[in-house]
Design an enzyme around this catalytic site. Structure first.
Site, short mmCIF file in Angstrom:
data_model
loop_
_atom_site.label_atom_id
_atom_site.label_comp_id
_atom_site.label_asym_id
_atom_site.label_seq_id
_atom_site.Cartn_x
_atom_site.Cartn_y
_atom_site.Cartn_z
N SER A 1 0.85 -1.19 0.00
CA SER A 1 0.00 0.00 0.00
C SER A 1 0.89 1.25 0.00
CB SER A 1 -0.95 -0.03 1.20
OG SER A 1 -1.97 0.93 1.05
N ASP B 1 -8.73 -4.52 -6.59
CA ASP B 1 -8.39 -3.58 -5.51
C ASP B 1 -9.28 -2.35 -5.63
OD1 ASP B 1 -7.21 -1.84 -3.68
OD2 ASP B 1 -5.20 -2.58 -4.10
N HIS C 1 -7.69 -5.08 -1.74
CA HIS C 1 -6.41 -4.47 -1.40
C HIS C 1 -5.51 -5.38 -0.57
CE1 HIS C 1 -3.63 -1.19 -1.10
NE2 HIS C 1 -3.75 -1.06 0.20
#
Length: 692
Positions: free
Chosen positions: A562, A637, A669
C-alpha cells in the site's frame, strides 16, 4: 526433544491467520497427518484442531485479547460460547452466567438497525421493522460509513443515549465516477463498478438524518450544502461531516464540519428534533490540515461540560469546554500524544487515557483529574498497555505486552483515586521457548534533519554470526496513521520477518517522519510531497545498515504494501544503485489516481499542487529501474485501484525497463485465505531467487 533449528513460522503463524474460515475439516485432518508423520519422534505441542484453522483462534501461540470483558462493573471470562463471572480480587471463576444474564450482558432487547436492498430499517425492542428510507441504491447510500472511512468514521448509525432517536448518514454518490471493476469468475465476465472519487474530481454529498422511534418520523439536519467539485472556487464549502455525538439529554447533535481543503474545521450543534443549526462551538484552522478523529464526550457527572481532542498545540491532547463552547482548561499537555480515551471514573471525576508520555514506543494508562489536570500513572510495567474500563470506571482491565513478554492480563481497582494492587488474571508463557528464536532488537537513529529521533526494529537469524555478511531486507510502510515499531512483544515484529530471518536474512524496519504517535509536525513534515521526506529518512536507515559489518550492502532489498508499496518503488527508482531487489504490493503510483479524502489531505488537489504531484509521481521515473522489482496487486483492488499498477507497467514498456507483475483475481487491497498464503510465499521466493 531435539532442538528445532528452523521455526515453522509460515505454517504455524501465517496460515492460521490467513486461511479462509470456511476451510474444510477434512483438509485439516490431512494436514495434521502429514505433520504427525514428519515429527513423529518429537513431542506434539499442539494440533491443527488446537490452532482452529477454521477461525482465528491461535491462543496456543498468542493469547486472545477478548478472554475477559466487562459486564457493567462485573468481570466475565469468555470461553467459546460460555461466560463465567470472575472474582476481581482473586481472578478465580465464581460461576457460569445464565442464559438470561448472557443476553443482558450482550445488550438485551434494544432497537437495532439493518439494511436490506439498500434501504435502512429500525427493528424495535418488540421485533417490529420500521422502514426509514425508500430511495436507497448503490448511488444513494443510507446508514453506512461515509467519506471512505476517513476522519475516524467507521459506521453510519448513531443512537441517542436513551435509544429513542437514531442519527444516520445519507450519502449521495451519483455524481462520483464509476471505476470499472470486472468480475472474471462467471462464464462471461461481469461489470461490477465501484464508486471511486479521485483527487481533484467530484466527491459525494453527505447529509445526516434523525429518526424518532416514537413519532416514526425522520428529519434532516440543516447542514451546509457541500460542494462536489474540486475546483479552487468550490473547495471552501464544508463537505465532510464527522464525529457525530449526542448530548446527554438526547436533544442535541454535535458534528465536526470540515471543508474540502481540510484546513478549516468547525464543531457545530444541531437541534435533533427540528434539524436547525444551533451554534458553532469551536473552530480550528491550519496552513496544512486539520484532521478531526474523535467525537466530543460529555462528563458523566456534569452534562454541561465536554472534553475534546485536538493537536492544535502540536500534540493530541484533551481540552475541557462547556456546552456553550467556552474553553475551560487544557487538561493534558507536553511533547507526547494522548492515544486513546478509555472513559471516565465517575467516582473520582477523572478521565482514563492511554498515552506515550513515558516514551514514544511505550503506551501507559493514566488517570487525568478533570478539576486540576493532575495525571496519575495507573500501569507500572514497561511496554504497551491497552485498557478497558468497567461501566463506572472504577476497575481497569489491562492487557499488557513487552518485548520479552507476549501477554499479561490484569484487573486494577481504581476506586481509591490511585491504583491499588493489580490482580493478575493471565500470564502467557513464551510460546517460542522450545524453539531457536530470531534475535529481536530495537534502537534509534537520527532523521535526515539531523535532529529527530527515529526508531527501528531489526530481526536477525537465530544463529547470527557477526563475522558473516547477511542479505538484508528493508520492510517499509512509512505513511500516516501507522507505526511499525513499539515496545510490545518482539518489538511488534511480524511473523513474516521471523520466516525471513530463519532463511538467513536480516530484516530492518524504520518508522520515518510522517508516521503516527509522534505529534503534528512529525506527521505533517510530508505535506504536499508524499514520499520525499520519508525516503530521506529511510535512506538514513540504509546509511546505518551499511555501517554494520555484517550487512551485505550489495544485497539490499526493500518490501512494503500500500503506502509501503509506493515507498518501495519510490526507493527503487530514486536510489537505483542501492536496492538490488524490491517487492511492492498494492502500490500508489500517482496520487492523482488516489481517493479525494486521503489524497487531498496530504497533497491538496492536482490543480492546487501540480508540482507536488509531478515530483511524487512514479510514472516519469519508470526508466530509472535497475534492480529486480516485482509488483503485486489485487485484481479488484478498490483502495489502490489497478490503474496505478497498469499505468506504471505501460510507462516501463515505453521506457524499456522490465519489472515483474502478479495479480490476484478477485482479491481486493489485502489478500485473504489461501491467496494470503500464496502471497507470502511469492514475496519470500522473489528475494530467495534474486537477493541471495
Amino acid at each position: 526433544m531435539m532442538k528445532i533449528k528452523h521455526l515453522l513460522i509460515l505454517a504455524f503463524l501465517v496460515l492460521p491467520l490467513a486461511i479462509n474460515a470456511q476451510e474444510s475439516k477434512q483438509e485439516d485432518k490431512k494436514a495434521e497427518k502429514i505433520i504427525d508423520m514428519l515429527f513423529e519422534k518429537m513431542q506434539k505441542l499442539f494440533s491443527l484442531e488446537d490452532l482452529n484453522f477454521g477461525g482465528a483462534n491461535y491462543r496456543n501461540l498468542q493469547p486472545e485479547n477478548k478472554w475477559y470483558a466487562w459486564w457493567g462493573d462485573e468481570l466475565v471470562r469468555i470461553d467459546k460460547e460460555q461466560c463465567f463471572l470472575v472474582d476481581k480480587k482473586t481472578g478465580e471463576d465464581i460461576r457460569p452466567l445464565t442464559d438470561d444474564e448472557n443476553n443482558e450482558r450482550k445488550g438485551g432487547a434494544k432497537a437495532t438497525t439493518i439494511i436490506k436492498d439498500y434501504q435502512l430499517y429500525v427493528v424495535d425492542a418488540q421485533g417490529k421493522e420500521h422502514q426509514l428510507t425508500t430511495d436507497g441504491s448503490r448511488e444513494i447510500v443510507y446508514g453506512q460509513s461515509v467519506h471512505r472511512n476517513e476522519f475516524g468514521i467507521n459506521k453510519g448509525t448513531f443512537w441517542s443515549p436513551d435509544g429513542q432517536r437514531l442519527a444516520f448518514y445519507r450519502m449521495d454518490q451519483s455524481m462520483v465516477t464509476d471505476y470499472p471493476q470486472v468480475n472474471i469468475f462467471p462464464r462471461e465476465a461481469t461489470y461490477e463498478p465501484d464508486k471511486y472519487p479521485m483527487a481533484g474530481m467530484n466527491a459525494h454529498v453527505v447529509t445526516v438524518g434523525v429518526y424518532d422511534i416514537n413519532t416514526e418520523k425522520t428529519i434532516y439536519l440543516k447542514t451546509p450544502k457541500g460542494s462536489v467539485c474540486g475546483d479552487s472556487v468550490a473547495t471552501s464549502a464544508p463537505i465532510y461531516f464527522t464525529n457525530i455525538a449526542w448530548s446527554p439529554d438526547n436533544k442535541t447533535i454535535y458534528i465536526f464540519e470540515l471543508n474540502r481543503d481540510q484546513n478549516d474545521c468547525h464543531l457545530v450543534s444541531y437541534d435533533a428534533m427540528t434539524g436547525e443549526r444551533i451554534a458553532e462551538l469551536y473552530r480550528e484552522t491550519s496552513d496544512k490540515y486539520v484532521e478531526p478523529l474523535h467525537p466530543i464526550q460529555f462528563l458523566p457527572w456534569d452534562s454541561s461540560k465536554f472534553i475534546m481532542q485536538s493537536q492544535r498545540d502540536g500534540y493530541n491532547h484533551l481540552y475541557l469546554y462547556n456546552k456553550e463552547g467556552k474553553l475551560l482548561s487544557q487538561l493534558t499537555s507536553g511533547p507526547w500524544v494522548v492515544q486513546d480515551v478509555l472513559g471516565f471514573n465517575t467516582k473520582q471525576k477523572s478521565i482514563i487515557i492511554e498515552a506515550n508520555k513515558y516514551h514514544p514506543l511505550h503506551r501507559q494508562i493514566y488517570s487525568v483529574n478533570v478539576s486540576n489536570g493532575k495525571m496519575t500513572q495507573l500501569t507500572t510495567e514497561d511496554g504497551v498497555h491497552h485498557g478497558e474500563l468497567s461501566a463506572s470506571g472504577t476497575f481497569l482491565l489491562d492487557r499488557h505486552s513487552h518485548p520479552t513478554q507476549p501477554r499479561n492480563i490484569s484487573v486494577i481497582p481504581l476506586s481509591s483515586g490511585s491504583p491499588a494492587k493489580a490482580t493478575r488474571l493471565f500470564t502467557a508463557a513464551d510460546p517460542w521457548k522450545d524453539y531457536e528464536q530470531p534475535i529481536f532488537e530495537c534502537g534509534s537513529i537520527k532523521a535526515a534533519d539531523g535532529i529527530t529521533d527515529l526508531y527501528y526494529r531489526m530481526v536477525k537469524p537465530y544463529n547470527f554470526d557477526a563475522n558473516k555478511k547477511y542479505p538484508t531486507v528493508v520492510y517499509v510502510y512509512g505513511g500516516p496513521h501507522a507505526h511499525n515499531v513499539e515496545a510490545s512483544w518482539h518489538w511488534a515484529s511480524r511473523s513474516w520477518e521471523t520466516y525471513m530471518s530463519q532463511k538467513g536474512y536480516i530484516v530492518f524496519i524504520l518508522d520515518n517522519r510522517g508516521s503516527e504517535h509522534r505529534g503534528r509536525d512529525f506527521e505533517q513534515a510530508t505535506f504536499r510531497q508524499l514520499g520525499q521526506i520519508e525516503m530521506q529518512d529511510q535512506m538514513k536507515g540504509v546509511e546505518y545498515l551499511k555501517s554494520l559489518p555484517y550487512v551485505d550492502a550489495d544485497k539490499l532489498g526493500v518490501h512494503g504494501w500500500s503506502f509501503g508499496g509506493f515507498m518501495t518503488i519510490s526507493l527503487m527508482l530514486n536510489y537505483p544503485d542501492v536496492f538490488k531487489v524490491g517487492v511492492a504490493g498494492g502500490p500508489v503510483i500517482d496520487w492523482k489516481w488516489y481517493e479525494v479524502m486521503y489524497g487531498e489531505r496530504y497533497m491538496d488537489t492536482p490543480q492546487q499542487n501540480p508540482e507536488g504531484y509531478e515530483k511524487t509521481s512514479l510514472i516519469n521515473k519508470a526508466g530509472n529501474l535497475k534492480g529486480k522489482l516485482q509488483i503485486i496487486t489485487g485484481y479488484n483492488d478498490n483502495t489502490v485501484v489497478p490503474q496505478h499498477c497498469l499505468s506504471f507497467l505501460d510507462a516501463c514498456i515505453k521506457a524499456g525497463t522490465q519489472p515483474d507483475f502478479f495479480a490476484y483475481p478477485g482479491e481486493e487491497h489485502n489478500m485473504r485465505g489461501h491467496a494470503s498464503v500464496h502471497l507470502h510465499e511469492r514475496i519470500t521466493q522473489y528475494f530467495e531467487d534474486y537477493l541471495k
